[in-house]
Write a protein that holds these residues in place. Structure first.
Motif, short mmCIF file in Angstrom:
data_model
loop_
_atom_site.label_atom_id
_atom_site.label_comp_id
_atom_site.label_asym_id
_atom_site.label_seq_id
_atom_site.Cartn_x
_atom_site.Cartn_y
_atom_site.Cartn_z
N ARG A 266 -55.36 80.24 -12.05
CA ARG A 266 -54.43 80.26 -13.19
C ARG A 266 -55.02 79.48 -14.37
O ARG A 266 -54.73 79.78 -15.52
N GLU B 15 -52.42 88.78 -16.17
CA GLU B 15 -51.84 87.53 -16.71
C GLU B 15 -50.41 87.30 -16.22
O GLU B 15 -49.92 86.17 -16.20
N ARG B 16 -49.74 88.36 -15.80
CA ARG B 16 -48.37 88.20 -15.31
C ARG B 16 -48.31 87.43 -14.00
O ARG B 16 -47.28 86.85 -13.66
N GLU C 42 -47.85 84.02 -15.08
CA GLU C 42 -46.47 83.90 -15.55
C GLU C 42 -45.50 83.81 -14.37
O GLU C 42 -44.54 83.04 -14.41
N GLN D 292 -45.67 80.38 -12.97
CA GLN D 292 -44.97 79.46 -13.87
C GLN D 292 -43.46 79.62 -13.72
O GLN D 292 -42.71 78.64 -13.67
#
Length: 111
Positions: free
Chosen positions: A33, A82-83, A86, A89
């Protein structure tokens, strides 16, 4: 027919979350990440053995959660989307709100 499609979708989603369920795979995803890493860097960052890192990376690669590319003599791994970062997170945010319940949950044993 609708129930069968829903059941298949749920099963596939459960399979996706299995990639996140293993602590070794999860820590690898957390390190990735922060950016692309070599196996050597992942071993150093996680404290896992090189064979263990390679085995879990193979699983994450097969499941489409990471990608690899060659940089000279080195193979570099990165999150495939990139998700995924996310999602990790978002999991932290949800956990911040429900941590007490998760901590005391007896249904899932976490070492």
């Amino acid at each position: 027919m609708l129930l069968e499609k829903a059941s298949t979708a749920v099963a596939l989603k459960a399979k996706l979350f299995r990639g996140f369920a293993d602590p070794s795979r999860l820590v690898l995803l957390e390190v990735l990440r922060q950016g692309p890493q070599t196996v050597t860097a992942l071993v150093e960052a996680t404290g896992l053995t090189q064979p263990n890192v390679s085995n879990h990376l193979r699983c994450l690669l097969d499941c489409g959660l990471v990608r690899r590319s060659r940089r000279g003599r080195f193979v570099v791994y990165r999150l495939s989307d990139e998700r995924i970062a996310e999602l990790l997170q978002l999991a932290e945010q949800v956990l911040a709100d429900v941590a007490r319940g998760v901590y005391h949950c007896t249904r899932y044993n976490v070492p």
